[in-house]
Design an enzyme around this catalytic site. Structure first.
Site, PDB file in Angstrom:
ATOM      1  N   HIS A   1       8.035  -9.285   0.362  1.00  0.00           N
ATOM      2  CA  HIS A   1       8.716  -9.235  -0.742  1.00  0.00           C
ATOM      3  C   HIS A   1       8.195  -8.184  -1.858  1.00  0.00           C
ATOM      4  O   HIS A   1       6.864  -8.133  -1.881  1.00  0.00           O
ATOM      5  CB  HIS A   1       8.704 -10.566  -1.180  1.00  0.00           C
ATOM      6  CG  HIS A   1       9.499 -10.754  -2.717  1.00  0.00           C
ATOM      7  ND1 HIS A   1      10.840 -10.555  -2.694  1.00  0.00           N
ATOM      8  CD2 HIS A   1       9.025 -10.918  -3.994  1.00  0.00           C
ATOM      9  CE1 HIS A   1      11.261 -10.682  -3.996  1.00  0.00           C
ATOM     10  NE2 HIS A   1      10.051 -10.754  -4.760  1.00  0.00           N
TER      11      HIS A   1
ATOM     12  N   ASP B   1      11.126  -8.624 -11.529  1.00  0.00           N
ATOM     13  CA  ASP B   1      11.146  -8.921 -10.127  1.00  0.00           C
ATOM     14  C   ASP B   1      12.920  -9.396 -10.141  1.00  0.00           C
ATOM     15  O   ASP B   1      13.153 -10.341 -10.452  1.00  0.00           O
ATOM     16  CB  ASP B   1      10.549 -10.103  -9.171  1.00  0.00           C
ATOM     17  CG  ASP B   1      10.975 -10.222  -8.106  1.00  0.00           C
ATOM     18  OD1 ASP B   1      11.818  -9.572  -7.504  1.00  0.00           O
ATOM     19  OD2 ASP B   1      10.264 -11.317  -7.442  1.00  0.00           O
TER      20      ASP B   1
ATOM     21  N   CYS C   1      15.420  -7.786  -1.754  1.00  0.00           N
ATOM     22  CA  CYS C   1      14.532  -7.616  -2.600  1.00  0.00           C
ATOM     23  C   CYS C   1      14.035  -6.031  -2.514  1.00  0.00           C
ATOM     24  O   CYS C   1      13.949  -5.490  -3.714  1.00  0.00           O
ATOM     25  CB  CYS C   1      13.267  -8.387  -2.379  1.00  0.00           C
ATOM     26  SG  CYS C   1      12.148  -8.029  -0.889  1.00  0.00           S
TER      27      CYS C   1
END
Length: 273
Positions: A110, A125, A71
C-alpha cells in the site's frame, strides 16, 4: 516520472475551486475532493488488464477518461498534483492490516504520502478503498485528528507507525508503515504483485468505493453498502448485471471501460446466498 501533470485538468476532475496553495487547508480540501470524485476501483486487475505506473497513462485513465484506480494509481496522481502545487512530497509504503490481526506480517502493498508544510510533516492517502482518509493527518502520534468523516490517529513505537480510524467507537488499524522514503521502482514491484499475483484479491472480485460528503459507498462483488456518517449502514445484494453496471456509473461516477468481457466477468460473480 519526468513529465508534469496537467494541474488545471486534475483540479477540474476533482471539482476543486479556488486557489491551490501549498498549505494545510488546501491539502485537506484536495484530499476530500479527490476521494469524492475519483473512486477506488480494481476493474483493470479484475479484467486482467495490466496496470502501468506511468504518469501519462495514469493521467489519461483517472483524469481524462473518468476512471478510478487502486492505491498506487490514486496516490501517484495525487503526489504529482501536490508537487505541481508546490508541496514537497515523498512516497511511503505500508503493510495492510485492515480486518486482520494486529500482528500479521503482510506484504508491503500500500502506498501513502508524506507531505511537508511549513516545517511540519503531514500524511495523505487517497487510495485506501472504503476507509480512505478524507483529509490529511499531522505526523504526530497519539493525537485524535478530525476529518470530514471518522476521526483518525497515528500510533508510533520503535519507528513503526500505525494508521487507525475510530469506527463505531473502536480504534481499528488500517495499516502499519515506517518513514523510509520509497522510490518509484518499489511501487512498480508492489503494483505487479497486487495486480498479477494469483492470490491477490484484486483479481477475483469487484472492490469499488467512493467517499462522498456524509457517505461512504462500497461494492464488494454483489454487496452494495452505504455507510452514512453518524447513521446506520444500508446494505443490499445485487443479482442483475445491468443493475451493477448502472450502479458503477451512477453512484461511483465511473466511466466504464469499453471491453467486451466486463459483463461476462460480472455475471460470473457468485450469487448472494
Amino acid at each position: 516520472m519526468t513529465c508534469a501533470i496537467d494541474l488545471p485538468a486534475y483540479l477540474r476532475r476533482i471539482g476543486f475551486e479556488g486557489e491551490a496553495r501549498p498549505d494545510a487547508a488546501t491539502l485537506r480540501a484536495l484530499a476530500a475532493a479527490h476521494v469524492a470524485a475519483i473512486p477506488f476501483e480494481n476493474l483493470d486487475p479484475f479484467l486482467a488488464i495490466p496496470i502501468a505506473l506511468e504518469l501519462p497513462r495514469l493521467e489519461r485513465k483517472l483524469v481524462e477518461f473518468g476512471r478510478g484506480g487502486y492505491c498506487f494509481e490514486q496516490n501517484f496522481v495525487f503526489r504529482e498534483a501536490l508537487r505541481a502545487i508546490g508541496y514537497p512530497v515523498q512516497g511511503l509504503i505500508a503493510r495492510v492490516l485492515w480486518q486482520r490481526d494486529e500482528h500479521d506480517i503482510t506484504a508491503q502493498s500500500h502506498m501513502l504520502l508524506r507531505v511537508e508544510i511549513g516545517g511540519e510533516s503531514w500524511l495523505a492517502d487517497v487510495g485506501f478503498g472504503g476507509m480512505v482518509l478524507p483529509g490529511a493527518l499531522r505526523l504526530v502520534p497519539e493525537l485524535e485528528q478530525a476529518t470530514t468523516h471518522e476521526p483518525y490517529r497515528l500510533l508510533e513505537r520503535d519507528g513503526v507507525w500505525r494508521m487507525q480510524a475510530l469506527v463505531r467507537g473502536q480504534w481499528l488499524t488500517l495499516y502499519r508503515f515506517d518513514l523510509q522514503p520509497k522510490e518509484d521502482v518499489d511501487y512498480v514491484v508492489a503494483n505487479h504483485y497486487s495486480s498479477t499475483f494469483p492470490e491477490s484479491h484484486f483479481l477475483h472480485g469487484l472492490n469499488i468505493a467512493r467517499t462522498a460528503p456524509g457517505r461512504r459507498l462500497t461494492l464488494r462483488n454483489r454487496d452494495f453498502a452505504v455507510h452514512t456518517l453518524g447513521g446506520e449502514t444500508v446494505r443490499r445484494s445485487l443479482v442483475d448485471t445491468d443493475e451493477i453496471l448502472d450502479l458503477l456509473e451512477r453512484e461511483f461516477l465511473l466511466r466504464l471501460p469499453q471491453v467486451t468481457h466486463l459483463r461476462a466477468r460480472i455475471e460470473a460473480l457468485p450469487l448472494p446466498a
